[in-house]
Design an enzyme around this catalytic site. Structure first.
Site, PDB file in Angstrom:
ATOM      1  CB  SER A  67      -7.910  18.440 -13.921  1.00 50.76           C
ATOM      2  OG  SER A  67      -9.294  18.680 -13.569  1.00 50.76           O
ATOM      3  CE1 TYR A 107      -7.230  23.383 -11.818  1.00 51.74           C
ATOM      4  CE2 TYR A 107      -9.075  22.115 -12.704  1.00 51.74           C
ATOM      5  CZ  TYR A 107      -7.876  22.344 -11.947  1.00 51.74           C
ATOM      6  OH  TYR A 107      -7.502  20.919 -11.291  1.00 51.74           O
TER       7      TYR A 107
END
Length: 277
Positions: free
Chosen positions: A167, A180
């Site tokens: 990510s 996250y």
């Protein structure tokens, strides 16, 4: 000086033929790919792309209905598709997916780790249960799948390709997605560590690092203010479309096109990672 020109196409020809070299480089014909978290929007699109390149696909997802729908879409393309309902945070479930894959296809050549969840909870408000849930889905699942499927690839002795989904928040971390970001930073480390460990066995391990691709898990975080901030930091000034991840996935999956590529974190982010101020 004389410049060579290609032969004239037939009067009714509208498309140039794809050069055999290109087909050979990127063909996944005869390969079997397992897509962990394949019921999701982005992973499902990548799975379709891998199938379009010739691979047979196993969709593993907690949502059995979504897994079955994506597997059917694979079959509609003319490839073999298999749906496996699995909690990918449990090693026994992942082992069951491997067993089903080997029973149906005989081998596994490509693993795509794409299971993921997110939350915008501020740091001081994060409960341990939320931390554990996100770490388990986003990081533990990658560890377990690489362990189970990586071992199968190494023992088979035919090589293989593992592709993890990282990510833009993995480095540097983004605001509002603390857990996250931690998990995706861990995915990067798993990718680079296993690239070293598996290289002698011709099993390549890489990651795709997407920028901003709106999906159900992050749509609630995309407030007007946050979208403006993202656009200001993205040179291409737009979000990515799911289909724009396919090229990177097919490239990394191919043992010809990316035969000397391992330990790489490939950005597909519209230039997000190139911006500073």
């Amino acid at each position: 000086m004389m410049v060579a020109e290609p032969p004239i196409q037939g009067a009714n020809s509208t498309d140039a033929e794809v050069h055999p070299l290109i087909e050979d480089l990127f063909s996944l014909a005869g390969k079997t790919a397992v897509v962990v978290g394949g019921g999701g929007v982005l992973a499902g699109e990548i799975a379709m792309g891998l199938a379009g390149a010739g691979a047979d696909i196993v969709i593993a997802d907690l949502n059995a209905g979504q897994a079955e729908r994506h597997a059917q879409a694979i079959c509609d393309l003319g490839r073999k598709g298999l749906a496996c309902q699995a909690d990918v945070t449990r090693k026994a479930d992942i082992q069951a997916v491997l067993d089903a894959t080997l029973a149906s296809f005989g081998s596994v050549d490509i693993l795509l780790n794409a299971a993921g969840i997110n939350s915008g909870t501020s740091f001081f408000e994060i409960e341990e249960t939320e931390w554990d849930r996100i770490i388990n889905v986003d990081l533990r699942s990658v560890f377990l799948a690489c362990q189970v499927f990586g071992k199968a690839m190494v023992e088979a002795g035919k090589g293989g390709s593992i592709i993890n989904i990282s990510s833009a928040s993995s480095d540097p971390p983004l605001s509002k997605v603390f857990t996250y970001s931690v998990a995706k930073g861990g995915v990067n480390q798993i990718t680079k560590f296993l690239a070293r460990e598996f290289a002698p066995h011709r099993v390549r391990v890489n990651a795709i690092q997407p920028g901003f691709f709106p999906a159900e898990q992050n749509r609630k975080l995309l407030t007007e203010e946050r979208v403006a901030s993202i656009m200001n930091h993205t040179p291409m000034s737009r979000f990515g479309a799911p289909s724009e991840l396919i090229g990177a996935a097919v490239y990394l999956a191919s043992d010809k096109a990316s035969s000397f590529v391992t330990g790489s974190i490939m950005r597909v982010d519209g230039g997000f990672g190139a911006m500073t101020i």
